[in-house]
Design a protein around this motif. Structure first.
Motif, mmCIF file in Angstrom:
data_model
loop_
_atom_site.group_PDB
_atom_site.id
_atom_site.type_symbol
_atom_site.label_atom_id
_atom_site.label_comp_id
_atom_site.label_asym_id
_atom_site.label_seq_id
_atom_site.Cartn_x
_atom_site.Cartn_y
_atom_site.Cartn_z
ATOM 1 N N ALA A 124 0.832 -1.209 0.000
ATOM 2 C CA ALA A 124 0.000 0.000 0.000
ATOM 3 C C ALA A 124 0.863 1.253 0.000
ATOM 4 C CB ALA A 124 -0.931 -0.008 1.207
ATOM 5 N N ASN A 125 1.908 1.243 0.813
ATOM 6 C CA ASN A 125 2.816 2.399 0.836
ATOM 7 C C ASN A 125 3.551 2.555 -0.488
ATOM 8 O OD1 ASN A 125 2.348 3.483 3.421
ATOM 9 N ND2 ASN A 125 3.699 1.984 4.386
ATOM 10 N N HIS A 126 3.935 1.447 -1.091
ATOM 11 C CA HIS A 126 4.597 1.503 -2.396
ATOM 12 C C HIS A 126 3.683 2.164 -3.430
ATOM 13 C CE1 HIS A 126 7.175 0.255 -5.731
ATOM 14 N NE2 HIS A 126 6.080 -0.155 -6.341
ATOM 15 N N ASP A 127 2.400 1.842 -3.381
ATOM 16 C CA ASP A 127 1.449 2.455 -4.315
ATOM 17 C C ASP A 127 1.377 3.964 -4.104
ATOM 18 O OD1 ASP A 127 0.884 0.027 -5.447
ATOM 19 O OD2 ASP A 127 -0.989 -0.286 -4.339
ATOM 20 N N VAL A 128 1.400 4.385 -2.828
ATOM 21 C CA VAL A 128 1.373 5.823 -2.531
ATOM 22 C C VAL A 128 2.631 6.496 -3.069
ATOM 23 C CG1 VAL A 128 1.395 7.546 -0.677
ATOM 24 C CG2 VAL A 128 -0.113 5.556 -0.513
ATOM 25 N N VAL A 129 3.779 5.840 -2.899
ATOM 26 C CA VAL A 129 5.040 6.385 -3.413
ATOM 27 C C VAL A 129 4.975 6.558 -4.926
ATOM 28 C CG1 VAL A 129 7.494 5.865 -3.752
ATOM 29 C CG2 VAL A 129 6.448 5.490 -1.518
ATOM 30 N N MET A 130 4.429 5.566 -5.600
ATOM 31 C CA MET A 130 4.369 5.607 -7.059
ATOM 32 C C MET A 130 3.395 6.675 -7.562
ATOM 33 S SD MET A 130 6.552 3.480 -8.279
ATOM 34 C CE MET A 130 7.652 3.736 -6.904
ATOM 35 N N THR A 131 2.272 6.842 -6.866
ATOM 36 C CA THR A 131 1.215 7.731 -7.372
ATOM 37 C C THR A 131 1.331 9.162 -6.855
ATOM 38 O OG1 THR A 131 -0.264 7.023 -5.570
ATOM 39 C CG2 THR A 131 -0.410 5.839 -7.671
ATOM 40 N N ARG A 132 1.847 9.332 -5.636
ATOM 41 C CA ARG A 132 1.869 10.658 -5.028
ATOM 42 C C ARG A 132 3.265 11.118 -4.619
ATOM 43 N NH1 ARG A 132 -1.363 9.863 -0.072
ATOM 44 N NH2 ARG A 132 -0.575 11.958 0.365
ATOM 45 N N GLY A 133 4.260 10.235 -4.746
ATOM 46 C CA GLY A 133 5.596 10.571 -4.267
ATOM 47 C C GLY A 133 6.662 10.557 -5.335
ATOM 48 N N GLN A 134 6.288 10.794 -6.575
ATOM 49 C CA GLN A 134 7.228 10.870 -7.690
ATOM 50 C C GLN A 134 8.051 9.595 -7.851
ATOM 51 O OE1 GLN A 134 9.135 14.981 -8.014
ATOM 52 N NE2 GLN A 134 8.494 14.996 -5.859
ATOM 53 N N GLY A 135 7.546 8.507 -7.308
ATOM 54 C CA GLY A 135 8.231 7.234 -7.459
ATOM 55 C C GLY A 135 9.340 6.978 -6.472
ATOM 56 N N TRP A 136 9.619 7.941 -5.556
ATOM 57 C CA TRP A 136 10.741 7.711 -4.623
ATOM 58 C C TRP A 136 10.533 8.309 -3.233
ATOM 59 C CZ3 TRP A 136 13.887 11.784 -2.732
ATOM 60 C CH2 TRP A 136 13.715 13.040 -3.351
ATOM 61 N N GLN A 137 9.387 8.942 -2.980
ATOM 62 C CA GLN A 137 9.134 9.531 -1.666
ATOM 63 C C GLN A 137 7.780 9.072 -1.115
ATOM 64 O OE1 GLN A 137 9.615 13.674 -2.998
ATOM 65 N NE2 GLN A 137 11.210 13.897 -1.440
ATOM 66 N N LEU A 138 7.742 8.861 0.212
ATOM 67 C CA LEU A 138 6.497 8.536 0.891
ATOM 68 C C LEU A 138 5.970 9.807 1.556
ATOM 69 C CD1 LEU A 138 4.502 6.288 1.768
ATOM 70 C CD2 LEU A 138 5.868 6.077 3.869
ATOM 71 N N PRO A 139 4.824 10.345 1.072
ATOM 72 C CA PRO A 139 4.312 11.589 1.648
ATOM 73 C C PRO A 139 3.914 11.411 3.115
ATOM 74 C CG PRO A 139 3.258 11.099 -0.461
ATOM 75 C CD PRO A 139 4.012 9.870 -0.053
ATOM 76 N N PRO A 140 3.937 12.502 3.895
ATOM 77 C CA PRO A 140 3.493 12.414 5.296
ATOM 78 C C PRO A 140 2.021 12.013 5.374
ATOM 79 C CG PRO A 140 4.675 14.474 4.893
ATOM 80 C CD PRO A 140 4.424 13.853 3.553
ATOM 81 N N PRO A 141 1.623 11.447 6.511
ATOM 82 C CA PRO A 141 0.223 11.060 6.680
ATOM 83 C C PRO A 141 -0.647 12.273 7.001
ATOM 84 C CG PRO A 141 1.437 10.621 8.681
ATOM 85 C CD PRO A 141 2.449 11.107 7.679
ATOM 86 N N ASP A 142 -1.934 12.035 7.098
ATOM 87 C CA ASP A 142 -2.879 13.047 7.562
ATOM 88 C C ASP A 142 -2.806 13.073 9.087
ATOM 89 O OD1 ASP A 142 -5.071 14.525 8.411
ATOM 90 O OD2 ASP A 142 -6.397 13.783 6.838
#
Length: 246
Positions: A124-142
């Motif tokens: 799930a985190n990998h999907d977030v990295v790919m879609t919202r993190g330019q493929g290399w960053q995990l955005p902060p949570p809410d």
């Protein structure tokens, strides 16, 4: 009064600023405190690259300890910072007097932070990295949504996390930790916040990632709150760290 040297390592998304109330309280007790902005985080966010990984962060803490010629260090890791603290202590065990893990523990050799919650959470985190993190960053949570589930976490605590957080380089989560075992001779304290000692002892036999939290020279302190006690209960956390230094 005994002066103790503390190195405070934050978890995912956060930098040195999140430690300010704790660091100020420890300095007020006469201690020497180094709160760390890991490369790519906090005020060093501009250093983040797709190649920033766990080794980058461990190297940085080791460099701080050696460059400042720090000795008898109480090395404190919160959450992901526990992995960095263990890795650094494994490299320079003669400079570390005590390891403190805040709502976290040392993961075994060959395990990555992204493995801790299991394959579904990692995917799930990998999907977030790919879609919202330019493929290399995990955005902060809410942060506000997380805080809404926990009594006693006020707006100021949430604001501190929102202001202090930056995207986390994903390689820091996916690179397995490499340990020689040199750190294992060091005494350790676990400050448990989102779970207690009895819960830990019940989980450990069934979850290999918890094994290092019961084997070895451990003491525990319970500080019931959420996973970020440095913003929800900073005075009590400073007291817990001060007691380790004594």
């Amino acid at each position: 009064m005994t002066t103790t040297t503390y190195v405070l390592i934050p978890g995912f998304w956060l930098g040195a600023e999140v430690w300010r109330p704790v660091a100020d309280a420890l300095r007020g007790r006469g201690h020497l405190v180094h709160a760390v902005d890991l490369p790519g985080m906090g005020e060093r966010a501009h250093l983040a690259t797709p190649e920033t990984d766990l080794t980058t962060h461990i190297d940085d803490v080791v460099d701080l300890i050696e460059r400042q010629d720090l000795r008898d260090v109480v090395l404190v890791g919160h959450s992901y910072g526990a992995l960095v603290a263990t890795g650094a202590a494994d490299r320079v065990p003669d400079r570390v007097a005590h390891l403190v893990y805040i709502d976290a523990g040392p993961l075994p050799h060959g395990i990555a932070q992204a493995d801790f919650e299991g394959p579904e959470a990692r995917a799930a985190n990998h999907d977030v990295v790919m879609t919202r993190g330019q493929g290399w960053q995990l955005p902060p949570p809410d942060w506000a949504a997380l805080a809404a589930e926990v009594p006693g976490v006020d707006d100021a605590a949430v604001a501190a996390l929102v202001d202090g957080s930056r995207p986390q380089p994903w390689l820091t989560a996916t690179q397995p930790v490499a340990l020689t075992g040199a750190w294992e001779r060091l005494p350790r304290t676990g400050v448990l916040c989102s779970f207690g000692v009895e819960q830990l002892r019940q989980m450990a036999p069934h979850a290999p990632v918890f094994a290092h939290m019961v084997d070895g020279d451990w003491t525990y302190r319970e500080l019931p709150t959420w996973h970020w006690p440095m913003v929800s209960r900073p005075a009590e956390l400073a007291e817990a760290l001060d007691s380790v230094g004594r």
